[in-house]
Design a protein around this motif. Structure first.
Motif, PDB file in Angstrom:
ATOM      1  N   HIS A 244       0.828  -1.204   0.000  1.00  0.00           N
ATOM      2  CA  HIS A 244       0.000   0.000   0.000  1.00  0.00           C
ATOM      3  C   HIS A 244       0.867   1.261   0.000  1.00  0.00           C
ATOM      4  CE1 HIS A 244      -4.234  -1.117   0.209  1.00  0.00           C
ATOM      5  NE2 HIS A 244      -3.914  -2.130   1.010  1.00  0.00           N
ATOM      6  N   CYS A 245       1.905   1.265   0.836  1.00  0.00           N
ATOM      7  CA  CYS A 245       2.764   2.446   0.927  1.00  0.00           C
ATOM      8  C   CYS A 245       3.597   2.641  -0.345  1.00  0.00           C
ATOM      9  CB  CYS A 245       3.660   2.352   2.161  1.00  0.00           C
ATOM     10  SG  CYS A 245       2.748   2.550   3.710  1.00  0.00           S
ATOM     11  N   ASP A 246       3.999   1.562  -0.971  1.00  0.00           N
ATOM     12  CA  ASP A 246       4.711   1.671  -2.251  1.00  0.00           C
ATOM     13  C   ASP A 246       3.806   2.296  -3.307  1.00  0.00           C
ATOM     14  OD1 ASP A 246       7.190   0.739  -1.511  1.00  0.00           O
ATOM     15  OD2 ASP A 246       6.759  -1.351  -2.033  1.00  0.00           O
ATOM     16  N   ALA A 262      -6.657  -3.066  -5.929  1.00  0.00           N
ATOM     17  CA  ALA A 262      -6.194  -4.405  -6.293  1.00  0.00           C
ATOM     18  C   ALA A 262      -5.528  -5.098  -5.100  1.00  0.00           C
ATOM     19  CB  ALA A 262      -5.220  -4.313  -7.466  1.00  0.00           C
ATOM     20  N   ILE A 263      -4.801  -4.322  -4.308  1.00  0.00           N
ATOM     21  CA  ILE A 263      -4.153  -4.890  -3.113  1.00  0.00           C
ATOM     22  C   ILE A 263      -5.222  -5.366  -2.132  1.00  0.00           C
ATOM     23  CG2 ILE A 263      -2.691  -4.378  -1.120  1.00  0.00           C
ATOM     24  CD1 ILE A 263      -1.251  -2.295  -2.922  1.00  0.00           C
ATOM     25  N   VAL A 264      -6.269  -4.557  -1.938  1.00  0.00           N
ATOM     26  CA  VAL A 264      -7.365  -4.947  -1.043  1.00  0.00           C
ATOM     27  C   VAL A 264      -7.979  -6.258  -1.509  1.00  0.00           C
ATOM     28  CG1 VAL A 264      -9.693  -4.333  -0.267  1.00  0.00           C
ATOM     29  CG2 VAL A 264      -7.889  -2.600  -0.274  1.00  0.00           C
ATOM     30  N   SER A 265      -8.190  -6.368  -2.816  1.00  0.00           N
ATOM     31  CA  SER A 265      -8.791  -7.581  -3.380  1.00  0.00           C
ATOM     32  C   SER A 265      -7.875  -8.782  -3.203  1.00  0.00           C
ATOM     33  CB  SER A 265      -9.098  -7.354  -4.863  1.00  0.00           C
ATOM     34  OG  SER A 265      -9.613  -8.523  -5.455  1.00  0.00           O
ATOM     35  N   ARG A 266      -6.567  -8.594  -3.452  1.00  0.00           N
ATOM     36  CA  ARG A 266      -5.625  -9.713  -3.375  1.00  0.00           C
ATOM     37  C   ARG A 266      -5.485 -10.230  -1.947  1.00  0.00           C
ATOM     38  NH1 ARG A 266       0.075 -10.994  -3.541  1.00  0.00           N
ATOM     39  NH2 ARG A 266       0.762  -8.909  -2.980  1.00  0.00           N
TER      40      ARG A 266
END
Length: 522
Positions: A244-246, A262-266
């Motif tokens: 998330h920070c990246d 997408a991160i939340v989904s993964r």
């Protein structure tokens, strides 16, 4: 103390670690981190051991105390924390260790042309740690500080490469551009190891436990499944926070939002949180990052990360906490002003000694109304005296009723543990020396010079043979006219201890608080 050597079968990694040990102040940084980890990992170590270790570094002590008094750490009681000992008691070993290591890493950043890039990397890592702690809170896990330190160290290889190998780091960025490859692939080509391998190897050499080492391993790009163990949970938290920070740091707004969704989904199966909760926790982490940046004297708004954060928040300033409302006098402003001033070198009395003593008295008062351990209260008292008066050492001696002797127990300052074994005298002796006079009559005694002809005969031989300090002060603790303990403090140079009437009154208040604590403890 030498840090443990990394056990590696990778010649390239071993070579890099050897190079690191020969660079600048890296050995000093390593020794400090290793020592803190040893204390935190040992079941036999005490509050005093960790406190003593941190107190060796005055700048670290001041920054740590400023940070633990920020809104995000301050205890629910609202009272100020003025000693490292109380910080460990209130916040716990893990929290204080995490804060100390974070500050140490920043304090050792080089002040040179590549410092700006390194500072950005460090601040991004800290934000990831703060965000991971927020996520851990959402999951109602007790692993808050583990989540923080795991996430900060997740990018340790990249951070330390930029720190100690700036030319190679520039080559790595160039390879990434030319070949459109991941940083670990580029690092492998340039350094012979990936950033992940370098970071884990270094963390292992610093004595971090396997729990943290495993969390530094990146997850595959596929869907992340539910974590079943503590190791898996911390690895998931660390990876999610850093991804998330990246995205927040490296991507333009439109791409950033898509990437974070997408991160939340993964991570949905492992971390059941939605985009709104991510934003809520990220905003809280950003608030805390601003507070941390102020304490380490960085204007976050002037950094590239700060500009990305402002854009993420919609160009609004971080939320104002109750203690920072415009026009309001912040709570504990006097303590903040003392701690933000240039630190006084170890062994020298700070300009505001009375203020430090007063803050310690309040600290102890807050502790005495709670459930407390007697030794913890006594350590806070000794630490307050040690920091306020610039003593070389401060030690508590306790009466052994069986042998009717006064024996050194514990204290602060270089060689305090060894001195505790040397300070021992009989209370049955006639009061013909200053130690027996102080304990038998309950009087405070300051010896400016043990070789002064007027007093030389009253300084016992056992003291001259075992202690090299030329000036000391004795503060006996008596209950119903009988000595139960004694506080000893010293300096090496004759005449170096100077105590004003106001300071003496405050020292006696501290001594009286020690007596009260002993009475309450039964």
């Amino acid at each position: 103390m030498k840090p443990p050597q990394a056990q590696s079968t990778n010649p390239a990694l071993d070579f890099l670690l050897r190079r690191l040990r020969q660079r600048g102040d890296f050995p000093a940084l390593s020794e400090s981190v290793v020592a803190i980890n040893r204390v935190a990992a040992s079941e036999s170590e005490t509050v005093g051991t960790l406190s003593n270790l941190i107190l060796r570094d005055v700048a670290l002590t001041n920054k740590l105390l400023r940070l633990v008094n920020s809104a995000h750490y301050r205890p629910a009681s609202g009272g100020q924390i003025s000693t490292v000992s109380r910080a460990v008691i209130v916040l716990g070993f893990d929290t204080v260790r995490s804060i100390a290591i974070t500050i140490l890493l920043f304090e050792h950043l080089p002040n040179k042309t590549d410092a700006e890039q390194l500072r950005e990397e460090f601040l991004r890592a800290c934000l990831a740690g703060l965000f991971a702690r927020e996520l851990a809170t959402q999951l109602r896990t007790r692993e808050l500080e583990q989540a923080y330190i795991c996430s900060v160290l997740h990018s340790l290889g990249r951070l330390l490469s930029q720190y100690f190998f700036p030319e190679e780091s520039a080559d790595i960025r160039q390879v990434m551009k030319q070949h459109d490859c991941h940083e670990d692939v580029a690092a492998q080509r340039v350094l012979g190891v990936s950033f992940e391998e370098l970071g884990i190897g270094l963390a292992r050499s610093w004595g971090f436990p396997s729990l943290i080492l495993e969390s530094m391993r990146k997850l595959p790009p596929s869907k992340v499944h539910k974590a079943n163990t503590q190791e898996e949970r911390l690895r998931v938290l660390s990876a999610c926070a850093n991804e998330h920070c990246d995205a927040l740091f490296h991507l333009p707004p439109a791409e950033r939002e898509r990437a974070m969704d997408a991160i939340v989904s993964r991570f949905a199966e492992a971390l059941p949180i939605d985009a709104a909760q991510v934003r809520e926790h990220m905003e809280s982490a950003i608030d805390e990052a601003h507070a941390f940046a102020r304490i380490i004297r960085v204007d976050l708004q002037q950094t590239q990360l700060g500009r990305h954060l402002a854009d993420y928040l919609g160009n609004t300033a971080p939320s104002t906490t109750a203690e920072e409302e415009p026009g309001a006098m912040p709570r504990g402003v006097a303590l903040e002003q003392r701690l933000s001033a240039e630190p006084t070198p170890a062994g020298q009395k700070p300009a505001d000694a009375q203020g430090v003593l007063s803050a310690g008295i309040q600290d102890i008062s807050n502790t005495l109304v709670e459930e407390f351990k007697l030794n913890d209260v006594l350590r806070i008292i000794l630490e307050t005296m040690y920091r306020a008066m610039g003593f070389k050492r401060v030690l508590l001696c306790v009466r052994d009723a069986r042998n009717n002797t006064m024996n050194g127990r514990f204290g602060f300052g270089p060689g305090a543990t060894e001195l505790a074994g040397q300070l021992q005298f009989s209370l049955a002796a006639q009061p013909d020396n200053v130690f027996n006079v102080a304990t038998a009559k309950g009087v405070d005694i300051l010896i400016s010079d043990i070789d002064d002809p007027a007093i030389a005969m009253r300084v016992p031989d056992w003291y001259r043979k075992s202690v090299h300090s030329r000036t000391f002060v004795l503060l006996p603790l008596t209950i119903k006219g009988k000595p139960v303990a004694m506080i000893y403090a010293d300096k090496e140079r004759p005449g170096a201890i100077e105590i004003s009437e106001q300071e003496l009154a405050l020292l006696r208040t501290l001594r009286n608080q020690a007596v009260l604590a002993i009475k309450q403890a039964g």
